[in-house]
Scaffold this motif. Structure first.
Motif, PDB file in Angstrom:
ATOM      1  N   PRO A   1       0.815  -1.226   0.000  1.00 29.26           N
ATOM      2  CA  PRO A   1       0.000   0.000   0.000  1.00 29.26           C
ATOM      3  C   PRO A   1       0.845   1.271   0.000  1.00 29.26           C
ATOM      4  CG  PRO A   1      -0.910  -1.597   1.533  1.00 29.26           C
ATOM      5  CD  PRO A   1       0.424  -2.128   1.102  1.00 29.26           C
ATOM      6  N   VAL A   2       1.937   1.265   0.762  1.00 25.38           N
ATOM      7  CA  VAL A   2       2.817   2.435   0.810  1.00 25.38           C
ATOM      8  C   VAL A   2       3.448   2.683  -0.559  1.00 25.38           C
ATOM      9  CG1 VAL A   2       4.857   3.444   1.891  1.00 25.38           C
ATOM     10  CG2 VAL A   2       3.321   2.012   3.243  1.00 25.38           C
ATOM     11  N   VAL A   3       3.927   1.602  -1.184  1.00 24.49           N
ATOM     12  CA  VAL A   3       4.580   1.714  -2.489  1.00 24.49           C
ATOM     13  C   VAL A   3       3.616   2.282  -3.530  1.00 24.49           C
ATOM     14  CG1 VAL A   3       5.646   0.426  -4.379  1.00 24.49           C
ATOM     15  CG2 VAL A   3       6.195  -0.163  -2.008  1.00 24.49           C
ATOM     16  N   HIS A   4       2.420   1.717  -3.594  1.00 31.10           N
ATOM     17  CA  HIS A   4       1.479   2.144  -4.636  1.00 31.10           C
ATOM     18  C   HIS A   4       0.917   3.534  -4.387  1.00 31.10           C
ATOM     19  CE1 HIS A   4       1.262  -1.307  -7.346  1.00 31.10           C
ATOM     20  NE2 HIS A   4       1.540  -2.043  -6.285  1.00 31.10           N
ATOM     21  N   GLN A   5       0.726   3.919  -3.118  1.00 29.19           N
ATOM     22  CA  GLN A   5       0.278   5.283  -2.853  1.00 29.19           C
ATOM     23  C   GLN A   5       1.359   6.275  -3.275  1.00 29.19           C
ATOM     24  OE1 GLN A   5      -3.552   4.431  -1.807  1.00 29.19           O
ATOM     25  NE2 GLN A   5      -2.642   6.441  -2.087  1.00 29.19           N
ATOM     26  N   LEU A   6       2.639   5.920  -3.054  1.00 30.31           N
ATOM     27  CA  LEU A   6       3.739   6.757  -3.538  1.00 30.31           C
ATOM     28  C   LEU A   6       3.720   6.859  -5.060  1.00 30.31           C
ATOM     29  CD1 LEU A   6       6.730   5.632  -1.284  1.00 30.31           C
ATOM     30  CD2 LEU A   6       5.789   7.937  -1.427  1.00 30.31           C
ATOM     31  N   PHE A   7       3.475   5.731  -5.711  1.00 32.09           N
ATOM     32  CA  PHE A   7       3.393   5.730  -7.170  1.00 32.09           C
ATOM     33  C   PHE A   7       2.254   6.632  -7.652  1.00 32.09           C
ATOM     34  CE2 PHE A   7       5.404   1.235  -7.793  1.00 32.09           C
ATOM     35  CZ  PHE A   7       6.649   1.769  -7.504  1.00 32.09           C
ATOM     36  N   GLY A   8       1.130   6.591  -6.948  1.00 29.66           N
ATOM     37  CA  GLY A   8       0.014   7.453  -7.316  1.00 29.66           C
ATOM     38  C   GLY A   8       0.389   8.924  -7.244  1.00 29.66           C
ATOM     39  N   GLU A   9       1.114   9.288  -6.190  1.00 29.08           N
ATOM     40  CA  GLU A   9       1.552  10.676  -6.045  1.00 29.08           C
ATOM     41  C   GLU A   9       2.544  11.050  -7.144  1.00 29.08           C
ATOM     42  OE1 GLU A   9       3.130  11.046  -2.121  1.00 29.08           O
ATOM     43  OE2 GLU A   9       1.320  10.250  -1.166  1.00 29.08           O
ATOM     44  N   LEU A  10       3.476  10.151  -7.439  1.00 21.53           N
ATOM     45  CA  LEU A  10       4.508  10.432  -8.432  1.00 21.53           C
ATOM     46  C   LEU A  10       3.943  10.587  -9.837  1.00 21.53           C
ATOM     47  CD1 LEU A  10       7.294   7.960  -7.209  1.00 21.53           C
ATOM     48  CD2 LEU A  10       7.379  10.452  -7.100  1.00 21.53           C
ATOM     49  N   THR A  11       2.870   9.854 -10.127  1.00 24.25           N
ATOM     50  CA  THR A  11       2.291   9.882 -11.476  1.00 24.25           C
ATOM     51  C   THR A  11       1.015  10.720 -11.551  1.00 24.25           C
ATOM     52  OG1 THR A  11       1.029   7.859 -11.016  1.00 24.25           O
ATOM     53  CG2 THR A  11       3.218   7.600 -12.013  1.00 24.25           C
ATOM     54  N   GLN A  12       0.640  11.315 -10.422  1.00 21.67           N
ATOM     55  CA  GLN A  12      -0.581  12.130 -10.336  1.00 21.67           C
ATOM     56  C   GLN A  12      -1.823  11.337 -10.727  1.00 21.67           C
ATOM     57  OE1 GLN A  12       0.635  15.594 -12.751  1.00 21.67           O
ATOM     58  NE2 GLN A  12       1.038  16.692 -10.846  1.00 21.67           N
ATOM     59  N   ARG A  13      -1.843  10.072 -10.261  1.00 22.52           N
ATOM     60  CA  ARG A  13      -3.014   9.225 -10.452  1.00 22.52           C
ATOM     61  C   ARG A  13      -3.773   9.122  -9.126  1.00 22.52           C
ATOM     62  NH1 ARG A  13      -1.084   9.201 -15.161  1.00 22.52           N
ATOM     63  NH2 ARG A  13      -1.612   7.612 -16.700  1.00 22.52           N
ATOM     64  N   ARG A  14      -5.077   9.178  -9.199  1.00 22.48           N
ATOM     65  CA  ARG A  14      -5.905   9.065  -7.997  1.00 22.48           C
ATOM     66  C   ARG A  14      -6.220   7.591  -7.751  1.00 22.48           C
ATOM     67  NH1 ARG A  14     -11.090  12.436  -8.183  1.00 22.48           N
ATOM     68  NH2 ARG A  14     -10.933  12.237  -5.913  1.00 22.48           N
ATOM     69  N   ILE A  15      -5.528   7.003  -6.776  1.00 26.81           N
ATOM     70  CA  ILE A  15      -5.754   5.593  -6.464  1.00 26.81           C
ATOM     71  C   ILE A  15      -5.938   5.425  -4.955  1.00 26.81           C
ATOM     72  CG2 ILE A  15      -4.245   4.960  -8.400  1.00 26.81           C
ATOM     73  CD1 ILE A  15      -2.338   3.781  -6.150  1.00 26.81           C
ATOM     74  N   HIS A  16      -6.543   4.305  -4.595  1.00 28.07           N
ATOM     75  CA  HIS A  16      -6.665   3.915  -3.184  1.00 28.07           C
ATOM     76  C   HIS A  16      -6.282   2.442  -3.107  1.00 28.07           C
ATOM     77  CE1 HIS A  16      -7.895   3.991   0.952  1.00 28.07           C
ATOM     78  NE2 HIS A  16      -8.756   3.014   0.774  1.00 28.07           N
ATOM     79  N   TYR A  17      -5.287   2.127  -2.270  1.00 24.80           N
ATOM     80  CA  TYR A  17      -4.721   0.778  -2.225  1.00 24.80           C
ATOM     81  C   TYR A  17      -4.762   0.268  -0.789  1.00 24.80           C
ATOM     82  CZ  TYR A  17      -1.500  -3.012  -3.592  1.00 24.80           C
ATOM     83  OH  TYR A  17      -0.922  -4.230  -3.852  1.00 24.80           O
ATOM     84  N   THR A  18      -5.302  -0.934  -0.598  1.00 21.63           N
ATOM     85  CA  THR A  18      -5.493  -1.484   0.747  1.00 21.63           C
ATOM     86  C   THR A  18      -4.871  -2.874   0.864  1.00 21.63           C
ATOM     87  OG1 THR A  18      -7.610  -2.457   0.093  1.00 21.63           O
ATOM     88  CG2 THR A  18      -7.667  -0.227   1.032  1.00 21.63           C
ATOM     89  N   ARG A  19      -4.946  -3.446   2.066  1.00 24.88           N
ATOM     90  CA  ARG A  19      -4.559  -4.835   2.330  1.00 24.88           C
ATOM     91  C   ARG A  19      -5.816  -5.649   2.585  1.00 24.88           C
ATOM     92  NH1 ARG A  19      -1.412  -1.718   5.803  1.00 24.88           N
ATOM     93  NH2 ARG A  19       0.828  -1.612   5.303  1.00 24.88           N
ATOM     94  N   THR A  20      -5.809  -6.902   2.101  1.00 23.32           N
ATOM     95  CA  THR A  20      -6.936  -7.803   2.317  1.00 23.32           C
ATOM     96  C   THR A  20      -6.414  -9.174   2.710  1.00 23.32           C
ATOM     97  OG1 THR A  20      -8.315  -6.646   0.688  1.00 23.32           O
ATOM     98  CG2 THR A  20      -8.977  -8.888   1.301  1.00 23.32           C
ATOM     99  N   GLU A  21      -6.871  -9.676   3.840  1.00 24.90           N
ATOM    100  CA  GLU A  21      -6.463 -11.019   4.271  1.00 24.90           C
ATOM    101  C   GLU A  21      -7.498 -12.038   3.810  1.00 24.90           C
ATOM    102  OE1 GLU A  21      -4.594 -13.398   8.041  1.00 24.90           O
ATOM    103  OE2 GLU A  21      -4.314 -11.254   7.702  1.00 24.90           O
ATOM    104  N   ALA A  22      -7.023 -13.197   3.396  1.00 25.73           N
ATOM    105  CA  ALA A  22      -7.907 -14.282   2.964  1.00 25.73           C
ATOM    106  C   ALA A  22      -7.332 -15.596   3.460  1.00 25.73           C
ATOM    107  CB  ALA A  22      -8.054 -14.290   1.448  1.00 25.73           C
ATOM    108  N   SER A  23      -8.076 -16.651   3.266  1.00 24.57           N
ATOM    109  CA  SER A  23      -7.601 -18.009   3.555  1.00 24.57           C
ATOM    110  C   SER A  23      -7.646 -18.785   2.250  1.00 24.57           C
ATOM    111  CB  SER A  23      -8.513 -18.677   4.590  1.00 24.57           C
ATOM    112  OG  SER A  23      -9.793 -18.917   4.032  1.00 24.57           O
ATOM    113  N   PRO A  24      -7.014 -19.955   2.202  1.00 26.57           N
ATOM    114  CA  PRO A  24      -7.102 -20.749   0.972  1.00 26.57           C
ATOM    115  C   PRO A  24      -8.547 -21.042   0.565  1.00 26.57           C
ATOM    116  CG  PRO A  24      -5.367 -21.602   2.375  1.00 26.57           C
ATOM    117  CD  PRO A  24      -6.076 -20.549   3.178  1.00 26.57           C
ATOM    118  N   GLU A  25      -9.409 -21.174   1.559  1.00 34.46           N
ATOM    119  CA  GLU A  25     -10.816 -21.492   1.269  1.00 34.46           C
ATOM    120  C   GLU A  25     -11.586 -20.276   0.746  1.00 34.46           C
ATOM    121  OE1 GLU A  25      -8.913 -24.289   3.728  1.00 34.46           O
ATOM    122  OE2 GLU A  25      -9.279 -22.173   4.243  1.00 34.46           O
TER     123      GLU A  25
END
Length: 274
Positions: free
Chosen positions: A18-42
């Motif tokens: 999330p930190v990397v992509h939010q930085l990329f959004g700022e650098l490229t002036q793109r409006r993005i929102h990036y989160t973390r999602t936990e899942a299980s194999p099932e």
């Protein structure tokens, strides 16, 4: 409109994506929102489908779901098909989930561009024969090394992995014990998981020297045992932070159509890890 992305894994709280992509959004002036999602194999497959149905544009996939992600995708890029794993899913405008694998491209970019180590005509040793190793084989061989040798605790797995890519260049495989007596390797890449548990592969003396680059695909605040071993051999050691950034830049290019200038992101990330 804000384009939404996430990274899916287990565990996932430690991810810097999330930190990397939010930085990329700022650098490229793109409006993005990036989160973390936990899942299980099932729940993984349904998590991806629900994320798409929510109107999101894509997601990254990390351990332990990269191979499962192949089954969730309706189309695969050549890299993902060859790797047998997916780390980037693009929710295409035609409604299909398109799987990509940017890990190998990220690794090669970090070694060749950031570390300034050419791979052409070099002896490259890849430690491990699991999904992480398979994901980087084709991009490494595309750089035309003199040899790409895969070493693994179970020799047959290394030999099998090598055979899957023998059409792409000079590749071989074997057990760790077979490395004894081998000449020095120019680049040694650790794609095993033992570093995460405080261990390292049983490597013999003589395979690394002050001419070698030792690259651990994991990253953290401290040197891994593999990096410490490498330095004791006189080699230059680095972790996988650069790979994380470069593979993320490839994902961002797939989603947003522009590749960020990654060098601008490194100071902030190193600050976070210090």
């Amino acid at each position: 409109m804000i384009n939404r992305y996430t990274v899916i894994g287990q565990p996932i709280a430690h991810s810097l994506s999330p930190v990397v992509h939010q930085l990329f959004g700022e650098l490229t002036q793109r409006r993005i929102h990036y989160t973390r999602t936990e899942a299980s194999p099932e729940t993984f497959a349904q998590t991806v489908i629900d994320w798409q149905r929510s109107g999101a544009q894509g997601c990254n996939v990390t351990a332990p779901f990269k191979e499962l992600a192949v089954e969730v995708c309706e189309r695969l890029s050549p890299n993902a098909r060859r790797a047998g794993s997916v780390n980037t899913i693009h929710m295409h405008r035609d409604g299909k989930r398109v799987g990509h694998n940017t890990d190998g491209l990220g690794l090669v970019a970090d070694i060749v561009v950031n570390q300034r180590r050419p791979l052409e005509s070099k002896r490259v040793l890849l430690l491990g024969a699991g999904g992480a190793a398979r994901g980087v084989m084709a991009p490494l061989l595309a750089k035309q090394p003199a040899l790409l040798h895969v070493a693994n605790r179970t020799a047959s797995k290394a030999e099998q992995l090598a055979s899957l890519f023998e059409d792409l260049g000079p590749v071989s495989g074997g057990g760790f014990e077979q490395l004894d007596g081998e000449p020095v390797f120019d680049v040694i890449i650790n794609a095993t998981t033992v570093s995460m548990n405080g261990g390292m592969p049983p490597l013999p003396d003589g395979i690394a020297s002050h001419h070698s680059l030792a690259y651990d695909m994991t990253y953290g605040r401290q040197d891994t045992p593999f990096m410490s071993w490498s330095k004791s051999c006189g080699a230059t050691a680095c972790n996988g932070l650069g790979m994380l950034v470069e593979q993320a830049a490839e994902s961002f290019l797939i989603w947003e159509g522009v590749r960020p200038k990654t060098r601008m992101a490194f100071p902030r990330l190193r600050e976070l890890l210090s």
